[in-house]
Design a protein around this motif. Sequence first.
Motif, PDB file in Angstrom:
ATOM      1  N   ALA A   1      28.333  34.512  -8.326  1.00 20.61           N
ATOM      2  CA  ALA A   1      29.588  34.360  -7.590  1.00 20.61           C
ATOM      3  C   ALA A   1      29.505  35.069  -6.233  1.00 20.61           C
ATOM      4  N   SER A   2      28.902  36.243  -6.200  1.00 16.54           N
ATOM      5  CA  SER A   2      28.750  36.973  -4.940  1.00 16.54           C
ATOM      6  C   SER A   2      27.845  36.221  -3.970  1.00 16.54           C
ATOM      7  N   LEU A   3      26.745  35.706  -4.483  1.00 17.40           N
ATOM      8  CA  LEU A   3      25.829  34.942  -3.619  1.00 17.40           C
ATOM      9  C   LEU A   3      26.487  33.663  -3.108  1.00 17.40           C
ATOM     10  N   ASN A   4      27.279  33.027  -3.942  1.00 17.08           N
ATOM     11  CA  ASN A   4      27.962  31.812  -3.518  1.00 17.08           C
ATOM     12  C   ASN A   4      28.999  32.130  -2.437  1.00 17.08           C
ATOM     13  N   ALA A   5      29.734  33.231  -2.594  1.00 14.81           N
ATOM     14  CA  ALA A   5      30.704  33.630  -1.576  1.00 14.81           C
ATOM     15  C   ALA A   5      29.999  33.956  -0.254  1.00 14.81           C
ATOM     16  N   PHE A   6      28.849  34.594  -0.333  1.00  9.10           N
ATOM     17  CA  PHE A   6      28.077  34.919   0.868  1.00  9.10           C
ATOM     18  C   PHE A   6      27.592  33.641   1.550  1.00  9.10           C
ATOM     19  N   ARG A   7      27.131  32.667   0.761  1.00 11.20           N
ATOM     20  CA  ARG A   7      26.665  31.387   1.306  1.00 11.20           C
ATOM     21  C   ARG A   7      27.799  30.643   2.003  1.00 11.20           C
ATOM     22  N   ILE A   8      28.974  30.655   1.400  1.00 13.41           N
ATOM     23  CA  ILE A   8      30.127  29.975   2.000  1.00 13.41           C
ATOM     24  C   ILE A   8      30.537  30.668   3.302  1.00 13.41           C
ATOM     25  N   ALA A   9      30.506  32.011   3.310  1.00 14.46           N
ATOM     26  CA  ALA A   9      30.859  32.746   4.526  1.00 14.46           C
ATOM     27  C   ALA A   9      29.879  32.430   5.654  1.00 14.46           C
ATOM     28  N   LEU A  10      28.594  32.369   5.332  1.00 12.14           N
ATOM     29  CA  LEU A  10      27.599  32.029   6.364  1.00 12.14           C
ATOM     30  C   LEU A  10      27.786  30.612   6.867  1.00 12.14           C
ATOM     31  N   ARG A  11      28.076  29.668   5.968  1.00 15.51           N
ATOM     32  CA  ARG A  11      28.295  28.281   6.382  1.00 15.51           C
ATOM     33  C   ARG A  11      29.523  28.174   7.289  1.00 15.51           C
ATOM     34  N   ASN A  12      30.605  28.884   6.936  1.00 14.04           N
ATOM     35  CA  ASN A  12      31.810  28.843   7.759  1.00 14.04           C
ATOM     36  C   ASN A  12      31.581  29.518   9.110  1.00 14.04           C
ATOM     37  N   ARG A  13      30.782  30.574   9.122  1.00 10.00           N
ATOM     38  CA  ARG A  13      30.474  31.232  10.396  1.00 10.00           C
ATOM     39  C   ARG A  13      29.665  30.282  11.284  1.00 10.00           C
ATOM     40  N   TRP A  14      28.726  29.551  10.701  1.00 12.33           N
ATOM     41  CA  TRP A  14      27.947  28.572  11.458  1.00 12.33           C
ATOM     42  C   TRP A  14      28.879  27.500  12.034  1.00 12.33           C
ATOM     43  N   THR A  15      29.873  27.087  11.249  1.00 10.48           N
ATOM     44  CA  THR A  15      30.832  26.087  11.705  1.00 10.48           C
ATOM     45  C   THR A  15      31.660  26.617  12.863  1.00 10.48           C
TER      46      THR A  15
END
Length: 99
Positions: free
Chosen positions: A28-42
């Motif tokens: 869950a932590s890794l998934n939240a980190f992945r989503i945060a990075l994807r949103n930052r890229w956006t």
Amino acid sequence: MRTTERMIELDLPITKLSLAARLKDIVASLNAFRIALRNRWTVNRIAELDDHVLADIGLTRPDVQDLLRSTGYADDPSAQLRRLARSRAEQSLRNPRMC
């Protein structure tokens, strides 16, 4: 008057998470980190948009750049950007410009 030192022993059960529960937390932590990075890229891609397009969605270039500077790499700036655009849209609906 004497002060005596007393210790309170609490018989609280020490709960240990099972391996499956710990793995679930890690995933869950890794998934939240992945989503945060994807949103930052956006948001970085949004910063590259034309000023007119940014104005259409209720943002300015300094808004996006300041937000990117004020958040860390693992932070998700998309929620703050969405709140800012929404508040600007509400303001423009309350106070329409004279054409």
